[in-house]
Scaffold this active site. Sequence first.
Site, PDB file in Angstrom:
ATOM      1  N   ASP A   1       9.694   2.887   1.552  1.00  0.00           N
ATOM      2  CA  ASP A   1       8.508   3.653   1.916  1.00  0.00           C
ATOM      3  C   ASP A   1       8.316   3.527   3.424  1.00  0.00           C
ATOM      4  OD1 ASP A   1       5.988   4.616   2.503  1.00  0.00           O
ATOM      5  OD2 ASP A   1       5.010   3.707   0.768  1.00  0.00           O
TER       6      ASP A   1
ATOM      7  N   LYS B   1       3.180  11.406   6.749  1.00  0.00           N
ATOM      8  CA  LYS B   1       2.393  11.225   7.966  1.00  0.00           C
ATOM      9  C   LYS B   1       2.994  11.915   9.183  1.00  0.00           C
ATOM     10  CE  LYS B   1      -0.113   7.131   6.418  1.00  0.00           C
ATOM     11  NZ  LYS B   1      -1.338   7.849   6.066  1.00  0.00           N
TER      12      LYS B   1
ATOM     13  N   PHE C   1       0.871  -1.180   0.000  1.00  0.00           N
ATOM     14  CA  PHE C   1       0.000   0.000   0.000  1.00  0.00           C
ATOM     15  C   PHE C   1       0.905   1.227   0.000  1.00  0.00           C
ATOM     16  CE2 PHE C   1      -2.373   3.538   1.673  1.00  0.00           C
ATOM     17  CZ  PHE C   1      -3.528   3.471   0.916  1.00  0.00           C
TER      18      PHE C   1
END
Length: 401
Positions: free
Chosen positions: A226, A255, A141
Site C-alpha cells: 500500500d 492520492k 491504516f
Amino acid sequence: MSATETAIASAEAHSAHNYHPLPVVVASAEGAWMTDVEGRRYLDLLAGYSALNFGHGNRRLIDAAKAQLERVTLTSRAFHHDRFPDFCTELAALCGMEMVLPMNTGAEAVETAVKTARKWGYRVKGVPDGMAKIIVASDNFHGRTTTIISFSTDPEARADYGPYTPGFEIVPYGDLTALREAMTENTVAVLIEPIQGEAGVLVPPAGYLPGVRELTRERNVLFIADEIQSGLGRTGKTFALEHEGVVPDMYVLGKALGGGVVPVSAVVSSAEILGVFRPGEHGSTFGGNPLACAVALEVIAMLRTGEYQERAAELGDHLHRELGLLAGGGAVETVRGRGLWAGVDIAPALGTGRQISERLMEERVLVKDTHGSTIRIAPPLVISKEDLDWGLDRLRTVLSA
C-alpha cells in the site's frame, strides 16, 4: 462573527462530525501556500496526506484537466475512451508491472487489492473456497470501509461498526517471526504499508521489507504494498520499497496519482494476477474516467523525469537533519520518517499533538496531529528550501514557547 467563524459554524451545523479540522477556512492555494477567507496565508506542511505532492494549483496538472474538461470527462467503462490505453500503459511502465485496474479513492484501491488477492488465491493458488486469509500489520491504516476497518487496530476507526469482515490475520509491524508463524497454506497475501503514515510515519526495521518479500515468495503468497501515501515521490524514490530494493507483487496507489485535482487510484500488478478478473466481476463507473486519466498521465510524466524524487530526497535530508537537532532537547522525543515525510513525537509536557498543531496554525503553519502526541510533516515536494526553513523556524518558536 468573522468570515472564518461563520463558515465553521455553518459547517458544524450541517455536516456530520466525522472530522475535527483545525479552525482555518481555506479559500485559495498555490504551491505550498494556502490563503484563508480572511486573506491570511499559511504554509502547508501536510499536502493533503500526500495527495498534493506536486503542490496546490500545479500549472501542468490544471492545464491537463482544463484541456480534458473541454473534450470528455466520463464515458463509464461501458465504452472505450482515448485516454485509457495510455494511462494503463504508462502507469504499468512506471511501476515495472504489466496491468492496471483503476479506481477512484485509496480505500477502493485497497478493497480491489483484497478482492484480487482472494480471487487469485482461489483460482490460481487453489485455496479452498471461503478459506483465504490475508495478513496485515498492527497499527495499519488502509481506509475506512467496513472490510478495511475490520482489520484495523485503531479503536476510533473500528469501534461500533461490527459485525466485522473475517479473513484477516493481524501481526506486529516489523516482526518477521510473527509474520512467518501466521502464514498457513490458506494465506493468499500480505498487505502492508512500507511506511505507516497514520500511525506516525513509522519506518520498519532495516531488512524487514526484504524479509517480507523473501517469505511471501517462498510461501507462494502475494506481497501487496500500500503505497497510497508513501509512493509517487514522497520518500525520495518513486516508491518507498525502492529504498530497500524490493519489488512487490502488487502496488496499491492513490492520492498523488490524481495530483490533488481529481481522485484517482489504481492496483498495478502482473498479467497473471490481475488476469483473474473477467468482465462483470469488478468495476467502477468513474474508475479510469477520461478526466482522471488525463491528470494521472501528467503526474506520471512528471515522475518520469526523476526531478520530484530527487527534490524530495535532498530536501528530506535537510528536513530530517534540522528535526534531528530538536530531538532529545526536551521538546521533541523522537523523529522518524524518510524523504519529505516526518513524524515528530512531542514531549507530553509541551502539549498534545493537536495543541501543537493549533499553535503552529497561529504562526501560519499547517500540520496535523495523529495518535495523541505526534505531528506529521509532509510538505508538497515543490516547496522551496527557504519556505521549508521558515516553517521549521515557526516550529522552533512554538516548541520553545
